[in-house]
Design a protein around this motif. Structure first.
Motif, mmCIF file in Angstrom:
data_model
loop_
_atom_site.group_PDB
_atom_site.id
_atom_site.type_symbol
_atom_site.label_atom_id
_atom_site.label_comp_id
_atom_site.label_asym_id
_atom_site.label_seq_id
_atom_site.Cartn_x
_atom_site.Cartn_y
_atom_site.Cartn_z
ATOM 1 N N ALA A 1 20.437 -16.364 2.150
ATOM 2 C CA ALA A 1 19.604 -15.188 2.385
ATOM 3 C C ALA A 1 18.147 -15.574 2.137
ATOM 4 N N VAL A 2 17.333 -15.492 3.171
ATOM 5 C CA VAL A 2 15.921 -15.870 3.087
ATOM 6 C C VAL A 2 15.092 -14.591 3.060
ATOM 7 N N VAL A 3 14.366 -14.358 1.960
ATOM 8 C CA VAL A 3 13.585 -13.139 1.788
ATOM 9 C C VAL A 3 12.105 -13.501 1.825
ATOM 10 N N ARG B 1 24.353 -25.031 9.940
ATOM 11 C CA ARG B 1 25.483 -25.331 9.058
ATOM 12 C C ARG B 1 25.951 -24.109 8.269
ATOM 13 N N HIS B 2 25.037 -23.170 7.988
ATOM 14 C CA HIS B 2 25.364 -22.034 7.129
ATOM 15 C C HIS B 2 25.113 -20.716 7.856
ATOM 16 N N GLN B 3 25.721 -19.658 7.350
ATOM 17 C CA GLN B 3 25.348 -18.328 7.810
ATOM 18 C C GLN B 3 24.037 -17.958 7.133
ATOM 19 N N VAL B 4 23.105 -17.457 7.906
ATOM 20 C CA VAL B 4 21.773 -17.172 7.381
ATOM 21 C C VAL B 4 21.403 -15.728 7.676
ATOM 22 N N LEU B 5 20.922 -15.044 6.653
ATOM 23 C CA LEU B 5 20.365 -13.701 6.796
ATOM 24 C C LEU B 5 18.890 -13.770 6.438
ATOM 25 N N ALA B 6 18.023 -13.456 7.387
ATOM 26 C CA ALA B 6 16.579 -13.438 7.162
ATOM 27 C C ALA B 6 16.145 -12.007 6.882
ATOM 28 N N VAL B 7 15.676 -11.750 5.671
ATOM 29 C CA VAL B 7 15.210 -10.426 5.273
ATOM 30 C C VAL B 7 13.689 -10.422 5.327
ATOM 31 N N GLU B 8 13.144 -9.678 6.265
ATOM 32 C CA GLU B 8 11.698 -9.637 6.483
ATOM 33 C C GLU B 8 11.104 -8.411 5.791
ATOM 34 N N THR B 9 10.057 -8.619 5.001
ATOM 35 C CA THR B 9 9.386 -7.531 4.299
ATOM 36 C C THR B 9 8.086 -7.176 5.027
ATOM 37 N N VAL B 10 7.853 -5.869 5.198
ATOM 38 C CA VAL B 10 6.703 -5.401 5.973
ATOM 39 C C VAL B 10 6.041 -4.235 5.243
ATOM 40 N N ASP B 11 4.713 -4.225 5.246
ATOM 41 C CA ASP B 11 3.942 -3.097 4.710
ATOM 42 C C ASP B 11 3.257 -2.384 5.875
ATOM 43 N N PRO B 12 3.138 -1.036 5.822
ATOM 44 C CA PRO B 12 2.565 -0.313 6.966
ATOM 45 C C PRO B 12 1.143 -0.725 7.310
ATOM 46 N N LEU C 1 12.880 -4.841 6.204
ATOM 47 C CA LEU C 1 12.716 -3.803 5.190
ATOM 48 C C LEU C 1 11.241 -3.471 5.060
ATOM 49 N N HIS C 2 10.943 -2.186 4.794
ATOM 50 C CA HIS C 2 9.574 -1.694 4.744
ATOM 51 C C HIS C 2 9.255 -1.153 3.352
ATOM 52 N N THR C 3 8.026 -1.370 2.907
ATOM 53 C CA THR C 3 7.613 -0.895 1.590
ATOM 54 C C THR C 3 7.447 0.616 1.536
ATOM 55 N N ASP C 4 7.391 1.284 2.679
ATOM 56 C CA ASP C 4 7.204 2.730 2.697
ATOM 57 C C ASP C 4 8.485 3.468 3.076
ATOM 58 N N ARG C 5 9.632 2.776 3.018
ATOM 59 C CA ARG C 5 10.884 3.419 3.382
ATOM 60 C C ARG C 5 11.915 3.237 2.274
ATOM 61 N N THR D 1 0.825 -1.216 0.000
ATOM 62 C CA THR D 1 0.000 0.000 0.000
ATOM 63 C C THR D 1 0.853 1.257 0.000
ATOM 64 N N ALA D 2 2.170 1.115 -0.151
ATOM 65 C CA ALA D 2 3.047 2.282 -0.072
ATOM 66 C C ALA D 2 3.779 2.459 -1.396
ATOM 67 N N ARG D 3 5.106 2.492 -1.350
ATOM 68 C CA ARG D 3 5.886 2.721 -2.562
ATOM 69 C C ARG D 3 5.842 1.531 -3.521
ATOM 70 N N MET D 4 5.686 0.330 -2.987
ATOM 71 C CA MET D 4 5.763 -0.875 -3.798
ATOM 72 C C MET D 4 5.071 -2.016 -3.084
ATOM 73 N N GLU D 5 4.876 -3.115 -3.799
ATOM 74 C CA GLU D 5 4.392 -4.328 -3.167
ATOM 75 C C GLU D 5 5.554 -5.038 -2.483
ATOM 76 N N LYS D 6 5.213 -5.946 -1.586
ATOM 77 C CA LYS D 6 6.254 -6.696 -0.899
ATOM 78 C C LYS D 6 7.038 -7.571 -1.875
ATOM 79 N N ARG D 7 6.414 -8.037 -2.944
ATOM 80 C CA ARG D 7 7.128 -8.861 -3.926
ATOM 81 C C ARG D 7 8.197 -8.039 -4.624
ATOM 82 N N ASP D 8 7.918 -6.746 -4.909
ATOM 83 C CA ASP D 8 8.932 -5.882 -5.508
ATOM 84 C C ASP D 8 10.064 -5.618 -4.523
#
Length: 302
Positions: free
Chosen positions: A185-187, A205-216, A276-280, A97-104
């Motif tokens: 990297a898990v998005v 076993r691996h280094q893991v980065l979890a990237v969480e997407t959030v919409d306002p 990460l946020h869709t409005d930032r 609902t902001a700059r982009m969809e979470k898929r973008d």
């Protein structure tokens, strides 16, 4: 404002992401772009004092016993790194609902991981969920392969409400048999269930980065009267009286509790966490995260 990737052709979107993330950080990051995480390796480089946020699995107990002060081991990054991008393409990601969809936003996050880990000899692979199952792209080197993965992320089909499709948990389980340590990297928005244990297994076993997407709008409801909402995963519809202040407050409280639980589950699994946020400005947020990782690796307190 970042243009919607849906408004661009695949070629324009790829070029936009490449220019955005290979030129935008200049002046924000000094010198070569540092890694998203301290590089995985096996050769010990040095030992330094523990700071809050360090991985307790890297504790140097001998140095801790000698000095009576907690210390951690720093390792030299392996010369060649294999990075896997696990991209969640579930129906809940088709929301914004902001700059982009979470898929973008997810594609942008995948691009940042790809460009930041791109080095001579490094390999990049991907696991992309979808309605036809998981699309697996074996790891290879080179810019052309990197752009192939981003194209696959852009072209992934949308999941219709009610369709099961593949899940994030299934994509993570397939990584259990990877032969060598690397970066995963898990998005995702992490709104589905069942990913906690598979994430913990991969992080063991691996280094893991979890990237969480959030919409306002996932965090609070606007006062717009009677609102019809649709569950993207099941297709169920419901009328919500958003004019009720108590309902909006309860929704906000529940949303905060949900996000806190997601963060806690990611940390318990042993993964790093980036929200990460869709409005930032997501590029700036990634840069700040990378700078924070660099300070931690150097011993500074973030």
């Amino acid at each position: 404002m970042t243009p919607s990737l849906r408004e661009l052709t695949p070629e324009q979107a790829l070029k936009h992401l490449e220019l955005l993330f290979t030129r935008r950080p200049d002046g924000l990051l000094q010198g070569d772009h540092p890694g998203l995480l301290p590089g995985p390796g096996s050769e010990v480089a040095e030992t330094r004092s523990y700071v809050i946020g360090d991985d307790v699995r890297r504790m140097d107990w001998n140095a801790t016993a000698r000095t009576t002060v907690p210390h951690v081991r720093l390792t030299l990054a392996d010369r060649e790194l294999t990075t896997w991008i696990v991209l969640d393409a579930s129906a809940s990601m088709d929301f914004g609902t902001a700059r982009m969809e979470k898929r973008d936003l997810a594609v942008g996050a995948a691009a940042s991981v790809a460009f930041l880990t791109e080095r001579a000899g490094n390999r990049l692979g991907a696991q992309i969920t979808g309605p036809q199952g998981i699309r697996r792209i074996p790891p290879r080197t080179g810019r052309r392969h990197l752009l192939t993965i981003l194209r696959a992320a852009l072209d992934r089909p949308r999941v219709a409400p009610g369709d099961a499709g593949s899940t994030l948990a299934e994509a993570l389980r397939e990584l259990r048999v990877l032969p060598a340590r690397g970066l995963v990297a898990v998005v995702s928005d992490f709104l589905e269930t069942g990913w906690e244990q598979p994430l913990r297994t991969v992080a063991h076993r691996h280094q893991v980065l979890a990237v969480e997407t959030v919409d306002p709008r996932e965090m609070e409801l606007p006062d717009v009267g009677l609102l019809t909402v649709v569950d993207p995963e099941t297709g169920r519809r419901r009328e919500v009286p958003t004019h009720a202040r108590r309902l909006r407050d309860r929704y906000a409280e529940a949303a905060l509790e949900q996000r806190a639980l997601i963060k806690q589950s990611i940390r318990r699994a042993g993964a790093a966490h980036l929200r990460l946020h869709t409005d930032r400005d997501w590029v700036r947020d990634v840069v700040r995260y990378v700078e924070d990782q660099r300070r931690r690796a150097g011993g500074g307190v973030a």
